[in-house]
Design an enzyme around this catalytic site. Structure first.
Site, PDB file in Angstrom:
ATOM      1  CD  GLU A  41      -2.702  -0.797   0.357  1.00 43.48           C
ATOM      2  OE1 GLU A  41      -3.236   0.081  -0.659  1.00 43.48           O
ATOM      3  OE2 GLU A  41      -3.618  -2.165  -0.532  1.00 43.48           O
ATOM      4  CE1 TYR A 124      -7.097   2.828  -0.879  1.00 40.95           C
ATOM      5  CE2 TYR A 124      -5.045   2.903  -0.230  1.00 40.95           C
ATOM      6  CZ  TYR A 124      -5.462   1.752  -1.289  1.00 40.95           C
ATOM      7  OH  TYR A 124      -4.928   0.359  -1.431  1.00 40.95           O
ATOM      8  CG  ASP A 142      -8.034   2.941  -4.653  1.00 39.60           C
ATOM      9  OD1 ASP A 142      -9.733   3.444  -4.930  1.00 39.60           O
ATOM     10  OD2 ASP A 142      -7.703   2.678  -5.518  1.00 39.60           O
ATOM     11  CB  CYS A 197     -14.458   1.052 -14.501  1.00 42.96           C
ATOM     12  SG  CYS A 197     -15.417   3.047 -14.341  1.00 42.96           S
ATOM     13  CB  CYS A 204     -18.539   0.635 -21.214  1.00 40.53           C
ATOM     14  SG  CYS A 204     -18.049   2.516 -20.448  1.00 40.53           S
ATOM     15  CB  CYS A 207     -18.686  -2.685 -17.457  1.00 42.02           C
ATOM     16  SG  CYS A 207     -18.487  -1.906 -16.335  1.00 42.02           S
ATOM     17  CB  CYS A 213     -22.699   2.406 -15.525  1.00 46.57           C
ATOM     18  SG  CYS A 213     -21.649   4.520 -15.452  1.00 46.57           S
TER      19      CYS A 213
END
Length: 295
Positions: A41, A124, A142, A197, A204, A207, A213
């Site tokens: 991270e 985060y 994030d 995305c 898309c 997706c 969406c």
DNA sequence: TACTCGTGGTG
DNA sequence: TCACCAAGAGT
């Protein structure tokens, strides 16, 4: 408490998609442990996965526990950070390891507030470690998740420049009630933002929630708010700092002032950059105009 | 809040 | 080509 109140129509398609498409990243394997998750991270803050992968492996091999890292000088962390960028993160990771060794018996804390209190751990990262390493239920916001929610839920192309209270409300409202499902959801929404995305050229057609969406249903309107702040770099102090630190990273012995002077022609900016590195604890001045990474 | 803080890949 | 972008934190 019926399921309808806890379950959102986006949960199942996103998590099912994640089950089939999650990348096999080393920090996602069980053997990574909480320390591996925390190291990843830190390294992934503003840095792409592809550049983190090799450094992550070397880092965990050399410092498999927080105590191992804390036992070495902070300058070694800065050196091993290599060219990941934002080297203050290396310093903060070393400081976090020291705090873990001294205050938490060498174990990465499980408590969100204790994570947040560690150097270099913000909103985060605290949520990410608690969720990914310990399976807890947290809103993990994030840049990927923020973009997914901006589009799928809010119906705009991009989230605001800085995380807003409205975004936090959306994230909490969308968070599955069940702890394990919430942790899965956090990882899945992040992966969807990273792989499908994306900021530019979202796919898309691949997706799993394209049909639901809000942004697509609105005709994919272009971003209309204030321009997203560009990051100028050429000619900035950051570029000078980068050059100075690169010299010191590659040197095994203390470096004379003249070697640092050679990296930038403008003396005022050069001195300001070096002073800044010293003030940040990234560079240690010695006697007779010699410099090195902190011992 | 708005700004600083690295580095390199990419459409 | 070059502006944009990348698992943010600290001040």
């Amino acid at each position: 408490m019926n399921d309808d109140r806890d379950h959102h129509p986006l949960h199942t398609p996103v998590i099912d998609w994640f089950d089939d498409n999650a990348r096999d990243l080393p920090w996602r394997r069980p053997e990574a442990g909480a320390w591996g998750v925390m190291v990843s991270e830190f390294m992934l803050q503003q840095t792409p996965v592809s550049r983190v992968l090799p450094v992550y492996g070397q880092w965990l091999e050399r410092w498999p526990t927080p105590g191992a890292l804390a036992a070495d000088p902070s300058g070694e962390a800065v050196r091993a950070w290599g060219r990941l960028g934002y080297p203050r993160r290396a310093l903060r990771l070393h400081a976090a390891a020291t705090a873990i060794a001294q205050l938490h018996n060498g174990e990465v804390p499980t408590d969100h507030a204790e994570l947040l209190a560690l150097p270099g751990v913000g909103e985060y990262t605290a949520a990410a470690v608690a969720s990914f390493a310990y399976g807890q239920r947290h809103a993990v916001l994030d840049t990927n998740v923020r973009r997914v929610f901006a589009r799928a839920v809010t119906g705009v192309e991009y989230p605001p420049n800085a995380t807003t209270a409205a975004e936090r409300r959306v994230a909490h409202r969308m968070l599955p009630a069940d702890e394990a499902t919430a942790a899965r959801w956090a990882a899945a929404t992040m992966e969807l933002g990273a792989l499908i995305c994306t900021a530019r050229g979202p796919e898309c057609v691949r997706c799993p929630i394209a049909g639901q969406c809000a942004w697509r249903l609105a005709g994919s309107p272009e971003h209309d708010g204030p321009p997203r702040r560009g990051q100028t770099y050429a000619g900035t102090d950051r570029q000078v700092r980068g050059r100075l630190l690169a010299v010191l990273r590659e040197a095994t012995e203390p470096v004379p002032q003249a070697a640092l002077d050679a990296v930038w022609h403008e003396p005022v900016q050069r001195a300001r950059a070096l002073d800044g590195l010293v003030a940040d604890g990234l560079v240690e001045p010695l006697q007779d105009g010699m410099y090195r990474l902190p011992g």
